[in-house]
Design a protein around this motif. Structure first.
Motif, PDB file in Angstrom:
ATOM      1  N   HIS A  19     -12.076  16.688   7.639  1.00 27.33           N
ATOM      2  CA  HIS A  19     -11.835  18.059   7.175  1.00 27.33           C
ATOM      3  C   HIS A  19     -10.889  18.101   5.977  1.00 27.33           C
ATOM      4  N   GLY A  20     -10.397  16.945   5.556  1.00 27.61           N
ATOM      5  CA  GLY A  20      -9.492  16.923   4.418  1.00 27.61           C
ATOM      6  C   GLY A  20      -8.247  17.735   4.688  1.00 27.61           C
ATOM      7  N   GLY A  21      -7.753  18.441   3.681  1.00 29.53           N
ATOM      8  CA  GLY A  21      -6.544  19.242   3.830  1.00 29.53           C
ATOM      9  C   GLY A  21      -6.670  20.289   4.921  1.00 29.53           C
ATOM     10  N   GLY A  22      -7.891  20.787   5.117  1.00 27.32           N
ATOM     11  CA  GLY A  22      -8.090  21.789   6.165  1.00 27.32           C
ATOM     12  C   GLY A  22      -7.793  21.261   7.558  1.00 27.32           C
ATOM     13  N   GLY A  23      -7.908  19.953   7.729  1.00 30.75           N
ATOM     14  CA  GLY A  23      -7.706  19.372   9.056  1.00 30.75           C
ATOM     15  C   GLY A  23      -6.293  19.488   9.586  1.00 30.75           C
ATOM     16  N   VAL A  24      -5.312  19.540   8.673  1.00 31.60           N
ATOM     17  CA  VAL A  24      -3.926  19.607   9.126  1.00 31.60           C
ATOM     18  C   VAL A  24      -3.394  21.037   9.176  1.00 31.60           C
ATOM     19  N   THR A  25      -4.245  22.010   8.837  1.00 34.56           N
ATOM     20  CA  THR A  25      -3.862  23.416   8.978  1.00 34.56           C
ATOM     21  C   THR A  25      -4.206  23.887  10.387  1.00 34.56           C
ATOM     22  N   SER A  26      -3.992  25.169  10.629  1.00 33.74           N
ATOM     23  CA  SER A  26      -4.394  25.764  11.905  1.00 33.74           C
ATOM     24  C   SER A  26      -5.831  26.283  11.855  1.00 33.74           C
ATOM     25  N   ASP A  27      -6.496  26.155  10.713  1.00 32.92           N
ATOM     26  CA  ASP A  27      -7.810  26.779  10.532  1.00 32.92           C
ATOM     27  C   ASP A  27      -8.874  26.234  11.471  1.00 32.92           C
ATOM     28  N   PHE A  28      -8.828  24.944  11.763  1.00 30.87           N
ATOM     29  CA  PHE A  28      -9.894  24.324  12.552  1.00 30.87           C
ATOM     30  C   PHE A  28      -9.444  23.886  13.950  1.00 30.87           C
ATOM     31  N   GLY A  29      -8.195  24.099  14.276  1.00 28.47           N
ATOM     32  CA  GLY A  29      -7.694  23.779  15.612  1.00 28.47           C
ATOM     33  C   GLY A  29      -7.439  22.313  15.865  1.00 28.47           C
ATOM     34  N   LEU A  30      -7.678  21.467  14.873  1.00 27.68           N
ATOM     35  CA  LEU A  30      -7.559  20.024  15.092  1.00 27.68           C
ATOM     36  C   LEU A  30      -6.106  19.570  15.167  1.00 27.68           C
ATOM     37  N   ALA A  31      -5.241  20.191  14.369  1.00 30.76           N
ATOM     38  CA  ALA A  31      -3.832  19.804  14.403  1.00 30.76           C
ATOM     39  C   ALA A  31      -3.225  20.093  15.771  1.00 30.76           C
ATOM     40  N   LYS A  32      -3.547  21.238  16.338  1.00 24.53           N
ATOM     41  CA  LYS A  32      -3.030  21.577  17.674  1.00 24.53           C
ATOM     42  C   LYS A  32      -3.634  20.661  18.736  1.00 24.53           C
ATOM     43  N   MET A  33      -4.900  20.328  18.576  1.00 26.42           N
ATOM     44  CA  MET A  33      -5.522  19.354  19.482  1.00 26.42           C
ATOM     45  C   MET A  33      -4.738  18.047  19.469  1.00 26.42           C
ATOM     46  N   TYR A  34      -4.427  17.582  18.254  1.00 28.97           N
ATOM     47  CA  TYR A  34      -3.726  16.304  18.114  1.00 28.97           C
ATOM     48  C   TYR A  34      -2.358  16.366  18.786  1.00 28.97           C
ATOM     49  N   ALA A  35      -1.632  17.456  18.573  1.00 31.91           N
ATOM     50  CA  ALA A  35      -0.308  17.600  19.181  1.00 31.91           C
ATOM     51  C   ALA A  35      -0.397  17.544  20.698  1.00 31.91           C
ATOM     52  N   GLY A  36      -1.383  18.243  21.253  1.00 34.29           N
ATOM     53  CA  GLY A  36      -1.544  18.246  22.707  1.00 34.29           C
ATOM     54  C   GLY A  36      -1.901  16.888  23.264  1.00 34.29           C
ATOM     55  N   MET A  37      -2.811  16.203  22.603  1.00 33.69           N
ATOM     56  CA  MET A  37      -3.245  14.892  23.101  1.00 33.69           C
ATOM     57  C   MET A  37      -2.158  13.836  22.927  1.00 33.69           C
ATOM     58  N   ARG A  38      -1.365  13.951  21.844  1.00 30.73           N
ATOM     59  CA  ARG A  38      -0.263  12.985  21.679  1.00 30.73           C
ATOM     60  C   ARG A  38       0.745  13.137  22.809  1.00 30.73           C
ATOM     61  N   THR A  39       0.947  14.360  23.271  1.00 30.72           N
ATOM     62  CA  THR A  39       1.855  14.605  24.388  1.00 30.72           C
ATOM     63  C   THR A  39       1.382  13.907  25.655  1.00 30.72           C
ATOM     64  N   LEU A  40       0.069  13.827  25.831  1.00 35.50           N
ATOM     65  CA  LEU A  40      -0.469  13.232  27.053  1.00 35.50           C
ATOM     66  C   LEU A  40      -0.210  11.729  27.153  1.00 35.50           C
ATOM     67  N   ARG A  41       0.158  11.077  26.051  1.00 30.55           N
ATOM     68  CA  ARG A  41       0.548   9.676  26.142  1.00 30.55           C
ATOM     69  C   ARG A  41       1.924   9.531  26.781  1.00 30.55           C
ATOM     70  N   LEU A  42       2.586  10.659  27.030  1.00 30.29           N
ATOM     71  CA  LEU A  42       3.892  10.675  27.684  1.00 30.29           C
ATOM     72  C   LEU A  42       3.846  11.373  29.039  1.00 30.29           C
ATOM     73  N   ALA A  43       3.042  12.425  29.153  1.00 30.91           N
ATOM     74  CA  ALA A  43       2.967  13.200  30.390  1.00 30.91           C
ATOM     75  C   ALA A  43       2.383  12.374  31.527  1.00 30.91           C
ATOM     76  N   ASP A  44       2.845  12.647  32.749  1.00 27.54           N
ATOM     77  CA  ASP A  44       2.401  11.899  33.937  1.00 27.54           C
ATOM     78  C   ASP A  44       2.652  10.399  33.778  1.00 27.54           C
ATOM     79  N   GLY A  45       3.722  10.055  33.101  1.00 25.91           N
ATOM     80  CA  GLY A  45       4.060   8.648  32.887  1.00 25.91           C
ATOM     81  C   GLY A  45       3.581   8.157  31.539  1.00 25.91           C
ATOM     82  N   PRO A  46       4.455   7.508  30.743  1.00 22.74           N
ATOM     83  CA  PRO A  46       4.051   7.010  29.438  1.00 22.74           C
ATOM     84  C   PRO A  46       3.120   5.810  29.553  1.00 22.74           C
ATOM     85  N   ASP A  47       2.433   5.504  28.450  1.00 18.44           N
ATOM     86  CA  ASP A  47       1.494   4.370  28.427  1.00 18.44           C
ATOM     87  C   ASP A  47       2.138   3.096  28.963  1.00 18.44           C
ATOM     88  N   GLU A  48       3.403   2.873  28.586  1.00 16.53           N
ATOM     89  CA  GLU A  48       4.057   1.621  28.949  1.00 16.53           C
ATOM     90  C   GLU A  48       4.154   1.437  30.464  1.00 16.53           C
TER      91      GLU A  48
END
Length: 410
Positions: free
Chosen positions: A358-387
């Protein structure tokens, strides 16, 4: 393992997909507009959520979890898992069907370990979708990836327990409908390491509870759900609010986390599918250097890898669900740990490629991808971190070969 979904699951998948197509996807914009209309006072519930909850109830798409209870949907973990994937395609959709975290896990805990009063006072309104709940475990002062470090004290004083401590990442506390929390803390710091912890029900209107702040996730406040830092200062609750008994906190946690991780991982796969869908649509409709971006070989590679990774993650998650149903959480320990590592990593990779498409649009709120990324990155910590999960996997793997080496030596 039977790879075909049961007839019950197929029927519910069809019904859920129709509901999503008819009511959820068309109202994603409505949800965002209603949240924006709140302005600075974002800790309110968009009306569209409550409206769609009524429709989901009417269509019998309600409380599909709770596999071992007549109060739930009567589905096994394996049958429920693919339904989570469908709900996961939109961040707020699970709530529409009363299948959102942390409520599902809290309801399972109260159903399994609560007494009749707990069920009447808290479980029933949760099942009806009238209130919401929170789970308070993680603490800012200690490395909470090792839950034995938790310092919050739960001390008996006559017919009450007195709670003192500081928690954070208390997801759901920001919601005005959040009325009850399950708090994990120490009842006996001198007991055996895994018998020090207990869990207790704490109404959020109890004196002594102070919300310090709502924590942002990469700048997102996740309102109206949110993640709070909370101080509990001389919070008194009836002694009967203690779940199962003193020193049983880890036992309760293990009963809760297995199904919760299945739900999280399948919702995560739903997110990855949505990101792949957005990526393909973008690549097929944009032209660069004289041809569709989809026709550039680097994107063929990325799309192919996304499809492969999603399929592998889904099959591993379904295997874990199958094992939980057939041989139990303890035997499925490695598979549960593996899916918790694999699913968020896959989703993050797919979302990252979708952002790139999506280019520059991908990091805006226009396509919802940035918020998706933030949520999924959190899941590498929630319910126990990867380590922590990788450590479990490695220890189980080493155990097999230690036994072989010992047998050979003997």
């Amino acid at each position: 393992m039977e790879f075909a979904y049961s007839d019950k699951t197929k029927e519910l998948q069809d019904r859920l997909n129709r509901f999503m197509d008819q009511y959820v996807y068309p109202n994603e914009k409505t949800y965002n507009e209603q949240m924006e209309a709140f302005g600075q006072n974002r800790w309110q519930v968009p009306q569209i959520i409550e409206d769609l909850k009524v429709k989901a109830k009417e269509e019998g798409l309600w409380n599909l979890f709770l596999p071992e209870s007549e109060r739930g949907g009567g589905l096994t973990n394996l049958e429920y898992a693919p339904l989570c994937e469908i709900m996961g395609r939109v961040g707020w959709a699970s709530e529409v069907f009363n299948c959102a975290a942390p409520d599902t896990g809290n309801m399972e805990v109260i159903e399994r370990y609560g007494n009749d009063r707990h069920k009447k006072e808290w479980l029933e309104p949760l099942l009806e979708g009238k209130i919401r709940s929170a789970f308070l475990m993680t603490e800012p002062a200690v490395a909470s990836s090792d839950a034995t470090n938790i310092e919050t004290r739960i001390e008996r004083d006559g017919d009450e327990y007195v709670i003192n401590g500081r928690k954070w990442w208390s997801s759901g506390v920001g919601d005005p409908r959040c009325k009850i929390a399950i708090v994990m803390g120490k009842t006996d710091p001198n007991a055996e390491k895994h018998r020090q912890q207990s869990q207790i029900l704490v109404p959020l209107d109890t004196p002594g509870i102070k919300i310090v702040r709502m924590l942002p996730v990469f700048g997102y406040d996740d309102a109206p759900h949110g993640h709070a830092e909370v101080i509990l200062e001389n919070v008194r609750v009836p002694a009967e609010n203690l779940l199962l008994g003193e020193g049983r906190g880890f036992e309760i946690a293990q009963g809760r986390l297995g199904p919760g991780r299945i739900h999280h991982c399948m919702r995560t796969i739903g997110v990855a599918e949505r990101a792949l869908e957005k990526m393909c649509q973008r690549l097929l409709t944009r032209t660069a250097f004289g041809k569709k971006i989809a026709d550039h070989s680097v994107w063929e590679q990325r799309v192919a890898e996304a499809r492969i990774d999603i399929e592998m993650a889904r099959l591993l998650t379904l295997k874990a669900a199958y094992m939980m149903d057939t041989v139990g959480n303890k035997v499925a320990r490695a598979e549960i740990a593996m899916i918790k590592v694999a699913a968020p990593r896959v989703a993050l990779k797919v979302i990252d490629d979708a952002i790139q498409a999506h280019g520059g649009g991908g990091v805006t709120s226009d396509f919802g991808l940035a918020k998706m990324y933030a949520g999924m990155r959190t899941l590498r910590l929630a319910d126990g971190p990867d380590e922590v999960h990788n450590r479990t996997i490695a220890q189980l793997e080493f155990k097999k070969f230690r036994e072989q080496l010992k047998a050979a030596a003997e």
